[in-house]
Design a protein around this motif. Structure first.
Motif, PDB file in Angstrom:
ATOM      1  N   ARG A 185      14.551  -1.863  54.872  1.00 33.81           N
ATOM      2  CA  ARG A 185      13.221  -1.867  54.255  1.00 33.81           C
ATOM      3  C   ARG A 185      12.190  -1.265  55.203  1.00 33.81           C
ATOM      4  O   ARG A 185      11.327  -0.491  54.814  1.00 33.81           O
ATOM      5  N   HIS A 210       8.945   9.719  38.912  1.00 26.25           N
ATOM      6  CA  HIS A 210       9.698  10.799  39.561  1.00 26.25           C
ATOM      7  C   HIS A 210       8.908  12.105  39.620  1.00 26.25           C
ATOM      8  O   HIS A 210       9.463  13.154  39.943  1.00 26.25           O
ATOM      9  N   HIS A 216       3.295   2.736  44.781  1.00 24.78           N
ATOM     10  CA  HIS A 216       4.428   1.911  45.190  1.00 24.78           C
ATOM     11  C   HIS A 216       3.877   0.519  45.477  1.00 24.78           C
ATOM     12  O   HIS A 216       2.997   0.362  46.324  1.00 24.78           O
ATOM     13  N   ARG A 244       5.611  -7.734  41.103  1.00 24.09           N
ATOM     14  CA  ARG A 244       5.905  -7.269  39.755  1.00 24.09           C
ATOM     15  C   ARG A 244       4.626  -7.100  38.931  1.00 24.09           C
ATOM     16  O   ARG A 244       3.717  -7.922  39.000  1.00 24.09           O
ATOM     17  N   GLU A 266       8.524   1.118  36.900  1.00 27.51           N
ATOM     18  CA  GLU A 266       9.914   1.494  37.151  1.00 27.51           C
ATOM     19  C   GLU A 266      10.254   1.170  38.593  1.00 27.51           C
ATOM     20  O   GLU A 266       9.671   1.748  39.515  1.00 27.51           O
ATOM     21  N   ALA A 267      11.184   0.230  38.780  1.00 27.80           N
ATOM     22  CA  ALA A 267      11.547  -0.235  40.125  1.00 27.80           C
ATOM     23  C   ALA A 267      10.285  -0.695  40.848  1.00 27.80           C
ATOM     24  O   ALA A 267       9.572  -1.544  40.340  1.00 27.80           O
ATOM     25  N   SER A 268       9.986  -0.119  42.012  1.00 23.49           N
ATOM     26  CA  SER A 268       8.819  -0.540  42.783  1.00 23.49           C
ATOM     27  C   SER A 268       7.599   0.335  42.527  1.00 23.49           C
ATOM     28  O   SER A 268       6.584   0.198  43.218  1.00 23.49           O
ATOM     29  N   ASN A 269       7.677   1.244  41.571  1.00 22.33           N
ATOM     30  CA  ASN A 269       6.565   2.133  41.271  1.00 22.33           C
ATOM     31  C   ASN A 269       5.935   1.790  39.925  1.00 22.33           C
ATOM     32  O   ASN A 269       6.634   1.391  38.989  1.00 22.33           O
TER      33      ASN A 269
END
Length: 216
Positions: A4, A28, A67, A71, A96-99
């Motif tokens: 991390r 992306h 980023h 949540r 989406e994920a951490s973004n």
């Protein structure tokens, strides 16, 4: 923790991408605007859980990609602060994920943001994004040791609550629980609160690892 930490280190060396588009950046998306700037890499995100630090990946007139470290659900109302600017309000358009993608309520003037770089190059330093904390710490000033409570912290300094006034201009050593000692100087003290500016900026990854140890 090492994976991390290395990921955070890589993120810090990426540039924030500015676009003159009015669209919100999509997942992306790695488009390259003709002009870009790194000074706004770190921002403060204000949402239902309070204030947190985040990394700004893309920003356009209509929104940004960040980023984040907690949540956020699609539709959540949020505000973003970028280096002392007024909060920009909007909502989470995608996650989406951490973004997350944030769509602004009103378009922002990207050209005006970019033009502020001249002021930064001439030595004007805006206030770093901060995050509220509530942790005990000690401040050593000469032979005196003060017990304090931290109220908010940034990469550049901390605000503490203290029962005894700290002398403005004093060189101090701040020790936070679970963090290395941080040398600094007392910038102001009033009404039981004091501001301490660190002599060196805390690396973002190191600060986040302390703020969110459960994410390690």
């Amino acid at each position: 923790m090492e994976e991390r930490g290395s990921a955070l280190s890589r993120e810090e060396h990426e540039e924030t991408i500015f676009s003159f588009s009015s669209d919100t950046p999509e997942p992306h998306e790695r488009r390259r605007a003709k002009r870009h700037i790194t000074i706004l890499r770190v921002g403060s995100l204000i949402g239902g859980r309070g204030r947190e630090l985040c990394l700004i990946r893309n920003i356009s007139g209509g929104g940004l990609m960040a980023h984040v470290y907690s949540r956020h659900a699609v539709g959540d109302r949020v505000a973003i602060e970028l280096k002392g600017n007024q909060p920009i309000h909007g909502f989470v358009k995608w996650a989406e994920a951490s973004n997350i993608g944030i769509q602004f309520d009103e378009p922002v003037d990207v050209a005006e943001m970019l033009s502020s770089q001249a002021l930064l190059d001439n030595g004007w330093t805006p206030r770093m994004p901060r995050v509220e904390v509530d942790r005990l710490a000690t401040v050593r000033c000469g032979a005196r040791l003060y017990g304090v409570n931290t109220r908010d912290i940034s990469q550049g300094g901390v605000k503490v609550e203290t029962d005894e006034p700290l002398l403005t201009g004093s060189q101090v050593m701040l020790t936070l629980d679970g963090f290395r000692p941080l040398p600094g100087v007392v910038r102001w003290c009033s009404d039981g609160l004091a501001g301490i500016a660190f002599h060196q900026t805390i690396p973002f990854g190191e600060l986040m690892a302390w703020l969110m140890p459960d994410k390690g």
